[in-house]
Write a protein that holds these residues in place. Sequence first.
Motif, mmCIF file in Angstrom:
data_model
loop_
_atom_site.group_PDB
_atom_site.id
_atom_site.type_symbol
_atom_site.label_atom_id
_atom_site.label_comp_id
_atom_site.label_asym_id
_atom_site.label_seq_id
_atom_site.Cartn_x
_atom_site.Cartn_y
_atom_site.Cartn_z
ATOM 1 N N LEU A 174 50.839 161.584 52.513
ATOM 2 C CA LEU A 174 49.589 160.835 52.318
ATOM 3 C C LEU A 174 48.432 161.785 52.052
ATOM 4 C CD1 LEU A 174 50.318 158.205 55.076
ATOM 5 C CD2 LEU A 174 49.742 157.635 52.696
ATOM 6 N N ASP A 216 50.263 153.524 50.623
ATOM 7 C CA ASP A 216 51.003 154.108 51.748
ATOM 8 C C ASP A 216 52.304 153.312 51.859
ATOM 9 O OD1 ASP A 216 52.124 154.442 54.272
ATOM 10 O OD2 ASP A 216 50.206 154.578 55.315
ATOM 11 N N GLN A 234 61.263 159.868 57.845
ATOM 12 C CA GLN A 234 61.979 159.457 59.061
ATOM 13 C C GLN A 234 62.100 157.963 59.267
ATOM 14 O OE1 GLN A 234 58.887 159.353 59.284
ATOM 15 N NE2 GLN A 234 57.991 158.753 61.207
ATOM 16 N N SER A 265 53.532 148.255 53.899
ATOM 17 C CA SER A 265 53.844 147.590 55.170
ATOM 18 C C SER A 265 53.029 148.284 56.254
ATOM 19 C CB SER A 265 55.331 147.721 55.504
ATOM 20 O OG SER A 265 56.106 147.034 54.554
ATOM 21 N N SER A 298 56.450 153.045 55.529
ATOM 22 C CA SER A 298 57.482 152.279 56.225
ATOM 23 C C SER A 298 58.147 151.241 55.335
ATOM 24 C CB SER A 298 56.922 151.645 57.498
ATOM 25 O OG SER A 298 55.848 150.816 57.186
ATOM 26 N N PHE A 330 47.827 152.139 61.115
ATOM 27 C CA PHE A 330 48.131 153.186 60.139
ATOM 28 C C PHE A 330 47.226 153.122 58.924
ATOM 29 C CE2 PHE A 330 51.769 152.980 62.871
ATOM 30 C CZ PHE A 330 51.941 154.316 63.169
HETATM 31 C C1 LIG Z 1 54.605 156.037 60.442
HETATM 32 C C2 LIG Z 1 53.516 155.750 59.491
HETATM 33 C C3 LIG Z 1 52.612 156.759 59.091
HETATM 34 C C4 LIG Z 1 52.633 158.153 59.674
HETATM 35 O O1 LIG Z 1 53.823 158.820 59.403
HETATM 36 P P1 LIG Z 1 54.180 160.191 60.182
HETATM 37 O O2 LIG Z 1 55.589 160.456 59.736
HETATM 38 O O3 LIG Z 1 54.036 159.926 61.645
HETATM 39 O O4 LIG Z 1 53.265 161.267 59.708
HETATM 40 C C5 LIG Z 1 51.670 156.422 58.141
HETATM 41 N N1 LIG Z 1 51.607 155.177 57.601
HETATM 42 C C6 LIG Z 1 52.458 154.198 57.964
HETATM 43 C C7 LIG Z 1 52.328 152.841 57.321
HETATM 44 C C8 LIG Z 1 53.437 154.451 58.920
HETATM 45 O O5 LIG Z 1 54.280 153.475 59.268
#
Ligand SMILES: *Cc1c(COP(=O)(O)O)cnc(C)c1O
Length: 415
Positions: A79, A190, A216, A163, A193, A100
């Motif tokens: 991001l 973004d 992840q 999401s 997820s 987020f």
């Molecule tokens: C998990 C998440 C993040 C952050 O990701 P990290 O791997 O913790 O840096 C950012 N945006 C969304 C929508 C997320 O679900």
Amino acid sequence: MSKIVIFPQLEIPATLAAGPGPGNTDARVLDRFASAGIADHMQADVLRGMLECKAMLRSVMGTTNIHTFGVAGTGWSGLDAMFSAVMPGDKVVMFVNGTFSGIDGLTVRMKAATAEELAADPLDPKPASVTIVTIPHGESISAEVVDAALAEHKPKWAAMAHSETGSGRVNDIKGFSDACERHDVMGLVDAVSSLGVENFRIDDFSGVHGWASCPQKGICCLPLTYAPVSFTDRYIATLRQTGCRTFVHNPILEARHWGIIDGKDVEKPTYHRTHSAYAIAAFHEALRITLQETVPHRARNYAFHEAALREALTAMGCKVTSNMTSLVVLNLPETLAGREAELVQGCRAEGFGIWPTLSEPVQVRIGILNLLSRRNIIDIVTRFGAALSRMGAEVDMEAVHATLDRHFDRAVAAE
Ligand SMILES: *Cc1c(COP(=O)(O)O)cnc(C)c1O
């Protein structure tokens, strides 16, 4: 002199990672991670692996964008690279409907702030050029809301989470993309997820010019690897014109190590930063798994298992307010309202890794990343039911299991 302390070897137990992320890393990914030899970041097979990852990532994301690659690190790393093109004074509209996208909004405000605006409130700047449109927790961002804000503000950039993992809501990506095109705004998404969970091809959304995801969650590759990103030629052309204030996360420079130079694929990448052979091997396997399963099949599988979990939780008296398929966000039965933190802590202490919401209102989040089997769903439901009962809720577990059995038996019958 301070005393030197050497601690015992660190042991970390295996937990049931049933939260919003990180997800359960596939055994095949861990095997590749541990089997890779030591090789430097310019060794031939490491570089070949990167070029192959780049090609597979384009298939996973559904794109012909040349600038598609991985940014070393987590979701925020990708991001940060995506938002690097946002320059001080740039006009941006950011849609926020949870934790987020709220942090995405902070990132955008930090990048768009002028030096004076940043100095006035360094950790929470409020630049005049950024409009934050806040949609209440538990609701999705609609096409109408996006269209109205872009018509009013006519920004250079607009940004949204596909999401929103904080509230478990899927936002209207087509409405967002269409509105961006209509108002000639460059959309940034973004997709942390949604990639690997939802069935979508980024090339179907031509109003969106930058995408950033993570290793992840839907990609199931926790061993700190690569945050997938993809940028259109227009995004890159804009970045070429303005430049940006980062070396490591400059998408044009970072792309060179993935064999993307002067807007073309090249056989010989050039050094940008050290890449780990272990990480490349793990990421490569995660992408192979995604493509072997196929994105549409995986998306159907998430939807099916989320529906099973949702039915079981509803039968326990919980109220589900999310509509993501990798995650259920819920209110506890009324008799337990206000005791969410206690419940989550109790579960986590037993290796059942569920989560509360990270911003108001307090809710419980249970995720199923890479837990797509009848056995895993039953395990989650059984543990959660036991936790509710321990806190005094009346849960008819027999009825709950009957609900689950019907769900899974229907699928078996349909096959
Ligand atoms: C998990 C998440 C993040 C952050 O990701 P990290 O791997 O913790 O840096 C950012 N945006 C969304 C929508 C997320 O679900």
